[in-house]
Scaffold this active site. Structure first.
Site, PDB file in Angstrom:
ATOM      1  N   ARG A 145       0.859  -1.179   0.000  1.00 43.24           N
ATOM      2  CA  ARG A 145       0.000   0.000   0.000  1.00 43.24           C
ATOM      3  C   ARG A 145       0.900   1.236   0.000  1.00 43.24           C
ATOM      4  O   ARG A 145       2.041   1.193   0.475  1.00 43.24           O
ATOM      5  CB  ARG A 145      -0.895   0.026   1.229  1.00 43.24           C
ATOM      6  CG  ARG A 145      -1.866  -1.145   1.347  1.00 43.24           C
ATOM      7  CD  ARG A 145      -2.692  -1.013   2.623  1.00 43.24           C
ATOM      8  NE  ARG A 145      -3.684  -2.074   2.748  1.00 43.24           N
ATOM      9  CZ  ARG A 145      -3.505  -3.194   3.449  1.00 43.24           C
ATOM     10  NH1 ARG A 145      -2.351  -3.379   4.084  1.00 43.24           N
ATOM     11  NH2 ARG A 145      -4.448  -4.112   3.530  1.00 43.24           N
ATOM     12  N   LYS A 169      -2.410  -2.134   7.974  1.00 40.81           N
ATOM     13  CA  LYS A 169      -3.578  -1.569   8.644  1.00 40.81           C
ATOM     14  C   LYS A 169      -3.732  -2.175  10.038  1.00 40.81           C
ATOM     15  O   LYS A 169      -3.487  -3.358  10.246  1.00 40.81           O
ATOM     16  CB  LYS A 169      -4.846  -1.847   7.821  1.00 40.81           C
ATOM     17  CG  LYS A 169      -4.925  -1.042   6.536  1.00 40.81           C
ATOM     18  CD  LYS A 169      -6.252  -1.276   5.831  1.00 40.81           C
ATOM     19  CE  LYS A 169      -6.398  -0.394   4.594  1.00 40.81           C
ATOM     20  NZ  LYS A 169      -7.676  -0.619   3.901  1.00 40.81           N
ATOM     21  N   HIS A 236      -2.185   2.573  -5.876  1.00 42.42           N
ATOM     22  CA  HIS A 236      -3.157   1.499  -5.654  1.00 42.42           C
ATOM     23  C   HIS A 236      -3.380   0.680  -6.917  1.00 42.42           C
ATOM     24  O   HIS A 236      -3.606  -0.533  -6.849  1.00 42.42           O
ATOM     25  CB  HIS A 236      -4.480   2.084  -5.153  1.00 42.42           C
ATOM     26  CG  HIS A 236      -5.218   1.153  -4.245  1.00 42.42           C
ATOM     27  ND1 HIS A 236      -4.677   0.677  -3.058  1.00 42.42           N
ATOM     28  CD2 HIS A 236      -6.446   0.582  -4.344  1.00 42.42           C
ATOM     29  CE1 HIS A 236      -5.552  -0.126  -2.469  1.00 42.42           C
ATOM     30  NE2 HIS A 236      -6.625  -0.201  -3.231  1.00 42.42           N
ATOM     31  N   ARG A 239      -0.682  -1.815  -7.051  1.00 41.79           N
ATOM     32  CA  ARG A 239      -0.967  -2.891  -6.087  1.00 41.79           C
ATOM     33  C   ARG A 239      -1.960  -3.884  -6.685  1.00 41.79           C
ATOM     34  O   ARG A 239      -1.806  -5.096  -6.568  1.00 41.79           O
ATOM     35  CB  ARG A 239      -1.503  -2.286  -4.788  1.00 41.79           C
ATOM     36  CG  ARG A 239      -1.928  -3.287  -3.716  1.00 41.79           C
ATOM     37  CD  ARG A 239      -2.254  -2.516  -2.434  1.00 41.79           C
ATOM     38  NE  ARG A 239      -3.140  -3.219  -1.534  1.00 41.79           N
ATOM     39  CZ  ARG A 239      -2.722  -4.071  -0.592  1.00 41.79           C
ATOM     40  NH1 ARG A 239      -1.445  -4.350  -0.470  1.00 41.79           N
ATOM     41  NH2 ARG A 239      -3.586  -4.640   0.229  1.00 41.79           N
ATOM     42  N   HIS A 262      -4.615  -8.654   3.753  1.00 43.88           N
ATOM     43  CA  HIS A 262      -6.063  -8.572   3.930  1.00 43.88           C
ATOM     44  C   HIS A 262      -6.483  -9.395   5.145  1.00 43.88           C
ATOM     45  O   HIS A 262      -6.150 -10.583   5.237  1.00 43.88           O
ATOM     46  CB  HIS A 262      -6.792  -9.106   2.695  1.00 43.88           C
ATOM     47  CG  HIS A 262      -6.693  -8.217   1.501  1.00 43.88           C
ATOM     48  ND1 HIS A 262      -6.922  -8.661   0.209  1.00 43.88           N
ATOM     49  CD2 HIS A 262      -6.379  -6.897   1.391  1.00 43.88           C
ATOM     50  CE1 HIS A 262      -6.755  -7.653  -0.635  1.00 43.88           C
ATOM     51  NE2 HIS A 262      -6.432  -6.579   0.060  1.00 43.88           N
ATOM     52  N   TYR A 271     -10.322 -10.235  -6.820  1.00 39.67           N
ATOM     53  CA  TYR A 271      -9.399 -10.491  -7.928  1.00 39.67           C
ATOM     54  C   TYR A 271      -9.793 -11.710  -8.748  1.00 39.67           C
ATOM     55  O   TYR A 271      -9.331 -11.880  -9.870  1.00 39.67           O
ATOM     56  CB  TYR A 271      -7.970 -10.632  -7.392  1.00 39.67           C
ATOM     57  CG  TYR A 271      -7.470  -9.330  -6.826  1.00 39.67           C
ATOM     58  CD1 TYR A 271      -7.127  -8.270  -7.662  1.00 39.67           C
ATOM     59  CD2 TYR A 271      -7.377  -9.131  -5.457  1.00 39.67           C
ATOM     60  CE1 TYR A 271      -6.708  -7.055  -7.139  1.00 39.67           C
ATOM     61  CE2 TYR A 271      -6.957  -7.922  -4.930  1.00 39.67           C
ATOM     62  CZ  TYR A 271      -6.627  -6.896  -5.771  1.00 39.67           C
ATOM     63  OH  TYR A 271      -6.222  -5.690  -5.272  1.00 39.67           O
TER      64      TYR A 271
END
Length: 296
Positions: A145, A169, A236, A239, A262, A271
């Protein structure tokens, strides 16, 4: 078992087995307890009761509805795994009105054009150009990210093992692979960077690190020099290209989830929709019935 105990057990599983961050756990708790307030005991709820949530949540945005339903689907999957329910009522949950939009993508030729221009710019060993090449290698080669990339400390640079330690995150750390190309670009950058500060990519003032906005600007300027539409290119988007091209190459979805950081594999599953045309072509070319039809 009371419903609150079931929720607590589910959240404990998310924390222990999936490493869910505190903010993620709080979001799951709000969604599950909100559903409980609306329809009562979730453990005992049947299909008709769950279907009534469509009326309760009628005013929600599609993204909020999708998040709440995802929490409930995972919760009921957990209850079945633990033997607390024998059936899964979650198919009765309301469905969002619109799908999550697919990410914008760069194809292989466009990525190659970006790299060709970055490598050409860096040939003279100008610090800004070498830095741009290192940034590009890590965006596309490791799927970082933007925030993760610009905030990398010097201590994250690999020495013996080809991995970066990345803080994602929720403060969750993960190891991401660094290709030979990226390590070479990082070595070139380290030789030119100088010794000021603790950030791998310091700001021009040497106070703190390069900002996300500046990274965005640098990448779009590179795209323009490479003959690409700058509006199509962002950190992004690179990514997304990393993830999609890995999936094309046969990467497992769970591996991709780990690489991208994730917490929920449902986020990674987007995806699987991106490369649908290639999958259709694969079935037409490789399925036994298709081959039989071609043979006449």
């Amino acid at each position: 078992m009371t419903i609150s105990a079931a929720i607590e057990s589910f959240l404990a599983m998310l924390a222990a087995e999936r490493g869910a961050a505190a903010n993620t756990l709080a979001a799951y708790r709000r969604d599950l307890e909100g559903a409980e307030e609306a329809i009562g005991d979730l453990v005992a709820a049947d299909n008709a009761v769950l279907a009534s949530l469509g009326t309760v949540w009628a005013g929600l945005a599609p993204s909020s509805l999708a998040r709440k339903c995802s929490a409930l689907r995972q919760f009921y999957g957990f209850l079945m795994d633990e033997g607390w329910r024998k059936d899964d009522p979650s198919p009765a949950l309301p469905r969002p009105r619109a799908r999550r939009p697919l990410p914008r993508l760069l194809n292989h030729a466009e990525v190659e054009a970006l790299f060709a221009r970055a490598e050409e710019d860096a040939a003279g060993e100008k610090p800004d150009a070498v830095r741009m090449l290192a940034l590009l290698e890590l965006l596309y080669g490791s799927g970082l990210r933007a925030t993760e990339l610009v905030s990398l400390p010097l201590s994250a640079v690999p020495r013996d093992a080809p991995f970066l330690t990345v803080t994602g995150k929720g403060g969750q750390q993960r190891m991401v692979p660094v290709s030979t190309r990226a390590r070479q670009a990082l070595s070139r950058w380290m030789a030119l960077r100088g010794g000021e500060g603790k950030a791998l990519f310091p700001s021009s003032s040497k106070q703190g690190h390069l900002t996300r906005i500046r990274l965005f600007q640098l990448l779009r300027a590179l795209a323009a020099r490479a003959g690409l539409d700058p509006e199509k290119v962002s950190p992004h988007v690179l990514r997304h290209a990393f993830a999609t091209h890995l999936l094309e190459g046969g990467a497992d979805l769970r591996v991709l989830q780990t690489l991208l950081g994730h917490a929920d594999i449902a986020t990674t599953q987007i995806y699987t929709h991106v490369d649908s045309a290639r999958l259709v072509a694969l079935v037409n070319a490789r399925h036994p019935l298709a081959v039989r039809g071609q043979g006449g």
